[in-house]
Design a protein around this motif. Structure first.
Motif, PDB file in Angstrom:
ATOM      1  N   HIS A 115      -1.701  43.679  12.758  1.00  0.00           N
ATOM      2  CA  HIS A 115      -2.835  44.210  12.939  1.00  0.00           C
ATOM      3  C   HIS A 115      -2.876  44.875  14.638  1.00  0.00           C
ATOM      4  CE1 HIS A 115      -4.745  42.737   9.382  1.00  0.00           C
ATOM      5  NE2 HIS A 115      -3.866  41.927   9.649  1.00  0.00           N
ATOM      6  N   PRO A 116      -2.341  45.898  14.999  1.00  0.00           N
ATOM      7  CA  PRO A 116      -2.048  46.564  16.286  1.00  0.00           C
ATOM      8  C   PRO A 116      -3.555  46.814  16.873  1.00  0.00           C
ATOM      9  CG  PRO A 116      -1.169  48.012  14.781  1.00  0.00           C
ATOM     10  CD  PRO A 116      -1.483  46.760  14.052  1.00  0.00           C
ATOM     11  N   GLU A 117      -4.424  47.212  15.804  1.00  0.00           N
ATOM     12  CA  GLU A 117      -5.842  47.470  16.505  1.00  0.00           C
ATOM     13  C   GLU A 117      -6.473  46.249  17.203  1.00  0.00           C
ATOM     14  OE1 GLU A 117      -6.503  45.830  12.474  1.00  0.00           O
ATOM     15  OE2 GLU A 117      -5.150  47.018  13.334  1.00  0.00           O
ATOM     16  N   PHE A 118      -6.201  45.308  16.660  1.00  0.00           N
ATOM     17  CA  PHE A 118      -6.733  44.312  17.489  1.00  0.00           C
ATOM     18  C   PHE A 118      -6.167  43.862  19.065  1.00  0.00           C
ATOM     19  CE2 PHE A 118      -6.541  39.726  18.968  1.00  0.00           C
ATOM     20  CZ  PHE A 118      -8.175  39.063  18.436  1.00  0.00           C
ATOM     21  N   LEU A 119      -5.065  43.971  19.217  1.00  0.00           N
ATOM     22  CA  LEU A 119      -4.712  44.169  20.429  1.00  0.00           C
ATOM     23  C   LEU A 119      -5.062  45.358  21.535  1.00  0.00           C
ATOM     24  CD1 LEU A 119      -0.701  42.880  20.109  1.00  0.00           C
ATOM     25  CD2 LEU A 119      -2.872  41.556  20.977  1.00  0.00           C
ATOM     26  N   THR A 120      -5.233  46.339  20.721  1.00  0.00           N
ATOM     27  CA  THR A 120      -5.525  47.373  21.266  1.00  0.00           C
ATOM     28  C   THR A 120      -7.396  47.225  21.825  1.00  0.00           C
ATOM     29  OG1 THR A 120      -4.102  49.130  20.150  1.00  0.00           O
ATOM     30  CG2 THR A 120      -6.041  50.112  21.096  1.00  0.00           C
ATOM     31  N   LEU A 121      -7.947  46.987  20.806  1.00  0.00           N
ATOM     32  CA  LEU A 121      -9.433  46.737  21.294  1.00  0.00           C
ATOM     33  C   LEU A 121      -9.508  45.673  22.313  1.00  0.00           C
ATOM     34  CD1 LEU A 121     -10.803  47.087  17.452  1.00  0.00           C
ATOM     35  CD2 LEU A 121     -11.314  48.525  19.536  1.00  0.00           C
ATOM     36  N   LEU A 122      -8.630  44.507  22.188  1.00  0.00           N
ATOM     37  CA  LEU A 122      -8.706  43.325  23.160  1.00  0.00           C
ATOM     38  C   LEU A 122      -8.411  43.775  24.493  1.00  0.00           C
ATOM     39  CD1 LEU A 122      -8.929  40.514  23.487  1.00  0.00           C
ATOM     40  CD2 LEU A 122      -6.695  40.250  23.076  1.00  0.00           C
ATOM     41  N   GLY A 123      -7.270  44.888  24.544  1.00  0.00           N
ATOM     42  CA  GLY A 123      -7.104  45.457  25.884  1.00  0.00           C
ATOM     43  C   GLY A 123      -8.062  46.400  26.640  1.00  0.00           C
ATOM     44  N   THR A 124      -8.845  47.163  25.676  1.00  0.00           N
ATOM     45  CA  THR A 124      -9.856  47.932  25.936  1.00  0.00           C
ATOM     46  C   THR A 124     -10.993  46.956  26.454  1.00  0.00           C
ATOM     47  OG1 THR A 124      -9.462  49.632  24.630  1.00  0.00           O
ATOM     48  CG2 THR A 124     -11.686  49.495  25.456  1.00  0.00           C
ATOM     49  N   GLU A 125     -11.221  45.794  25.753  1.00  0.00           N
ATOM     50  CA  GLU A 125     -12.295  45.072  26.277  1.00  0.00           C
ATOM     51  C   GLU A 125     -12.022  44.290  27.351  1.00  0.00           C
ATOM     52  OE1 GLU A 125     -16.114  43.327  26.132  1.00  0.00           O
ATOM     53  OE2 GLU A 125     -15.121  45.092  25.509  1.00  0.00           O
ATOM     54  N   ASN A 126     -10.799  44.111  27.581  1.00  0.00           N
ATOM     55  CA  ASN A 126     -10.009  43.281  28.944  1.00  0.00           C
ATOM     56  C   ASN A 126     -10.491  44.341  30.202  1.00  0.00           C
ATOM     57  OD1 ASN A 126      -9.549  40.906  27.829  1.00  0.00           O
ATOM     58  ND2 ASN A 126      -7.528  41.421  27.603  1.00  0.00           N
ATOM     59  N   LEU A 127     -10.233  45.477  29.972  1.00  0.00           N
ATOM     60  CA  LEU A 127     -10.532  46.521  31.054  1.00  0.00           C
ATOM     61  C   LEU A 127     -12.163  46.511  31.395  1.00  0.00           C
ATOM     62  CD1 LEU A 127      -8.322  49.466  29.939  1.00  0.00           C
ATOM     63  CD2 LEU A 127      -7.953  48.091  31.794  1.00  0.00           C
ATOM     64  N   ALA A 130     -14.698  41.816  29.421  1.00  0.00           N
ATOM     65  CA  ALA A 130     -15.299  41.132  28.264  1.00  0.00           C
ATOM     66  C   ALA A 130     -16.777  41.500  28.452  1.00  0.00           C
ATOM     67  CB  ALA A 130     -15.238  39.750  28.445  1.00  0.00           C
ATOM     68  N   ARG A 131     -17.277  42.700  28.997  1.00  0.00           N
ATOM     69  CA  ARG A 131     -18.765  42.996  29.204  1.00  0.00           C
ATOM     70  C   ARG A 131     -19.331  42.971  27.713  1.00  0.00           C
ATOM     71  NH1 ARG A 131     -21.082  48.807  31.020  1.00  0.00           N
ATOM     72  NH2 ARG A 131     -23.112  48.568  30.374  1.00  0.00           N
ATOM     73  N   TYR A 132     -18.695  43.636  26.696  1.00  0.00           N
ATOM     74  CA  TYR A 132     -19.262  43.728  25.440  1.00  0.00           C
ATOM     75  C   TYR A 132     -19.141  42.522  24.470  1.00  0.00           C
ATOM     76  CZ  TYR A 132     -19.834  48.367  27.217  1.00  0.00           C
ATOM     77  OH  TYR A 132     -20.135  49.443  27.934  1.00  0.00           O
ATOM     78  N   LEU A 133     -18.124  41.878  24.925  1.00  0.00           N
ATOM     79  CA  LEU A 133     -17.777  40.497  24.010  1.00  0.00           C
ATOM     80  C   LEU A 133     -18.951  39.555  24.434  1.00  0.00           C
ATOM     81  CD1 LEU A 133     -14.070  39.819  24.250  1.00  0.00           C
ATOM     82  CD2 LEU A 133     -15.504  40.339  22.143  1.00  0.00           C
ATOM     83  N   LYS A 134     -19.363  39.464  25.444  1.00  0.00           N
ATOM     84  CA  LYS A 134     -20.338  38.606  26.073  1.00  0.00           C
ATOM     85  C   LYS A 134     -21.697  39.037  25.424  1.00  0.00           C
ATOM     86  CE  LYS A 134     -18.218  37.887  30.394  1.00  0.00           C
ATOM     87  NZ  LYS A 134     -18.292  38.264  31.728  1.00  0.00           N
ATOM     88  N   GLN A 135     -21.969  40.114  24.712  1.00  0.00           N
ATOM     89  CA  GLN A 135     -23.316  40.548  24.313  1.00  0.00           C
ATOM     90  C   GLN A 135     -23.252  39.790  22.821  1.00  0.00           C
ATOM     91  OE1 GLN A 135     -23.924  44.726  24.442  1.00  0.00           O
ATOM     92  NE2 GLN A 135     -23.054  44.782  26.515  1.00  0.00           N
ATOM     93  N   SER A 136     -22.320  39.511  22.295  1.00  0.00           N
ATOM     94  CA  SER A 136     -22.168  39.071  20.919  1.00  0.00           C
ATOM     95  C   SER A 136     -22.183  37.447  20.866  1.00  0.00           C
ATOM     96  CB  SER A 136     -21.046  39.622  20.224  1.00  0.00           C
ATOM     97  OG  SER A 136     -20.644  39.151  18.955  1.00  0.00           O
ATOM     98  N   ALA A 137     -23.127  36.761  20.305  1.00  0.00           N
ATOM     99  CA  ALA A 137     -23.264  35.695  19.743  1.00  0.00           C
ATOM    100  C   ALA A 137     -22.327  35.181  18.693  1.00  0.00           C
ATOM    101  CB  ALA A 137     -24.740  35.295  19.681  1.00  0.00           C
ATOM    102  N   LYS A 138     -22.155  36.212  17.693  1.00  0.00           N
ATOM    103  CA  LYS A 138     -21.463  36.219  16.519  1.00  0.00           C
ATOM    104  C   LYS A 138     -19.886  35.647  17.135  1.00  0.00           C
ATOM    105  CE  LYS A 138     -20.040  38.303  12.235  1.00  0.00           C
ATOM    106  NZ  LYS A 138     -20.215  39.620  11.739  1.00  0.00           N
TER     107      LYS A 138
END
Length: 146
Positions: A115-127, A130-138
């Motif tokens: 699932h290379p999309e996982f790493l790509t999205l994780l890299g984007t979010e690291n840039l 984690a601004r958007y991850l922090k918005q998610s209680a889920k």
């Protein structure tokens, strides 16, 4: 007399006919958005492209997700849910601690390969720090203590 062959541009995905299916519509949008965010990141992704790829009206994206940032959070949630669901199926808590950690490492590396999309999205979010991850209680609720 020679026949002339003209090439037609590929047509956009056809909107399904029949009763509306919100689950299918939402899934199509998330799939298209995952591809777009993977390819272009949050900043480069375009709602118009996502709408065209998913075969839905652009307004439906705003209806379901509120906008591009809400859609991005939903893609992150979907992506994290997928890895955590697969991880939970390992039943690591039922194993010896050392074997559980070994299995988790093997699983994680294989998941990244599959699932290379996982790493790509994780890299984007690291840039984005984690601004958007922090918005998610889920997403917070998905993390395992191991």
């Amino acid at each position: 007399m020679e026949a002339t062959v003209t090439k037609q541009a590929p047509s956009p995905p056809r909107r399904p006919t029949g009763p509306r299916d919100p689950v299918r519509t939402r899934a199509a949008i998330l799939d298209a958005a995952t591809h777009e965010f993977k390819a272009k990141g949050l900043t480069g992704a375009r709602v118009d492209t996502i709408a065209a790829r998913s075969g839905v009206n652009k307004r439906m994206i705003y209806h379901y997700f509120g906008g591009k940032e809400g859609l991005y959070v939903a893609v992150l949630e979907e992506t994290y849910t997928a890895i955590r669901t697969a991880e939970a199926a390992l039943h690591l808590g039922d194993r010896d601690a050392i074997e559980a950690i070994r299995e988790l490492v093997r699983f994680t590396w294989q998941y990244f390969i599959d699932h290379p999309e996982f790493l790509t999205l994780l890299g984007t979010e690291n840039l984005h720090r984690a601004r958007y991850l922090k918005q998610s209680a889920k997403i917070r609720a998905l993390h395992m203590p191991l």
